[in-house]
Design a protein around this motif. Sequence first.
Motif, PDB file in Angstrom:
ATOM      1  N   PRO A  21      48.405  32.603  17.793  1.00  0.00           N
ATOM      2  CA  PRO A  21      48.910  33.039  18.619  1.00  0.00           C
ATOM      3  C   PRO A  21      48.099  33.959  19.235  1.00  0.00           C
ATOM      4  CG  PRO A  21      49.856  34.192  16.311  1.00  0.00           C
ATOM      5  CD  PRO A  21      48.551  32.257  16.611  1.00  0.00           C
ATOM      6  N   ASP A 108      49.631  39.086  18.123  1.00  0.00           N
ATOM      7  CA  ASP A 108      51.626  38.460  18.576  1.00  0.00           C
ATOM      8  C   ASP A 108      51.345  39.531  20.320  1.00  0.00           C
ATOM      9  OD1 ASP A 108      51.080  41.539  17.415  1.00  0.00           O
ATOM     10  OD2 ASP A 108      52.902  41.007  16.263  1.00  0.00           O
ATOM     11  N   LYS A 268      59.066  34.532  15.369  1.00  0.00           N
ATOM     12  CA  LYS A 268      58.005  34.495  15.956  1.00  0.00           C
ATOM     13  C   LYS A 268      57.666  33.627  16.712  1.00  0.00           C
ATOM     14  CE  LYS A 268      55.317  37.785  14.576  1.00  0.00           C
ATOM     15  NZ  LYS A 268      54.752  38.805  14.632  1.00  0.00           N
TER      16      LYS A 268
END
Length: 307
Positions: A21, A108, A268
Amino acid sequence: MTETSATPHVSYVFDGGFALPTMVSVFSLLQHRPKDVEVQFFVTEDVPKMRATVEKLQALFPGAEIKTTVMTLPDTLSRDFIGYPVAGFARLLLPDYLDKRTIYLDGDTWVRDDIGELYDQNLDGRVLGACLDAAFLKLLWRSKRNPKLKHRRLVEMRAVDAIAPSEGYFNAGMMVVDIPALREQGLIEDFTNITRATTFWSDNGLLYHDQSYLNTVFGAHTKRLDPQWNAIWANRSASHKAIPAELRAKFAASQADPAILHMTSKPKPWIKPVLRGGRFVWGQKYRKVLAEFRERVGADAWAQLST
């Protein structure tokens, strides 16, 4: 006010588990700022699987400077943090490696605008710039309407304010860190004191680890920035009717078109689609960026990174 350089500097602190990420976050950042930017990866361990991707990103964006630094961690960070990665506390060590203003970003995050404006923010003499945490804000105003309301975040926020009342609990997933100002104001030791930060977390039974430490110690030294720069799932929480209308209005732009979308909690979206109401659309949009990233870096780099 500390003078900012002509070239924005951005820092990511992470371990191998957050490599994928983070690379997507950087890809999105460079799409909107393809040159005249320095990106520095501070890794808490050697991460061989990201090397091919870093090389590809540098080739795709030759006008940017991309560096990788392996951090030397103190013994304090060898402890078990109950599932919380040491990289969280390791970001407090950035002044050991830098002597300039930097934008710290969690991996993130999805950068959707030029971070040059963020880097040049006037912090009004403060050492940090950060955004209010919309989820904490919602609970604060709900508790004003219902004093009997119970929630883990509310307990955390009240504990922090009881020690050092501030202008509102901020999220530490994006911070403008003015390291020269930290030194000038004699606050550098407070920022980098890992032992104090980890002890503060464990002794007070806090859930939000170094974030609550930063709110307690640096709350009064932090300027609250426009919420567009750290919109937690587009700051949907800030629409709650308990929040005064004039305050809700300040979050409207961050909800419609956030400059930085922060994808906290689970699931996620780089692992699987997000189906939760209110996050679905943003999760789907992010996965389009993920698909473009995969195509641009190539099959070999992707295969290594996604292992």
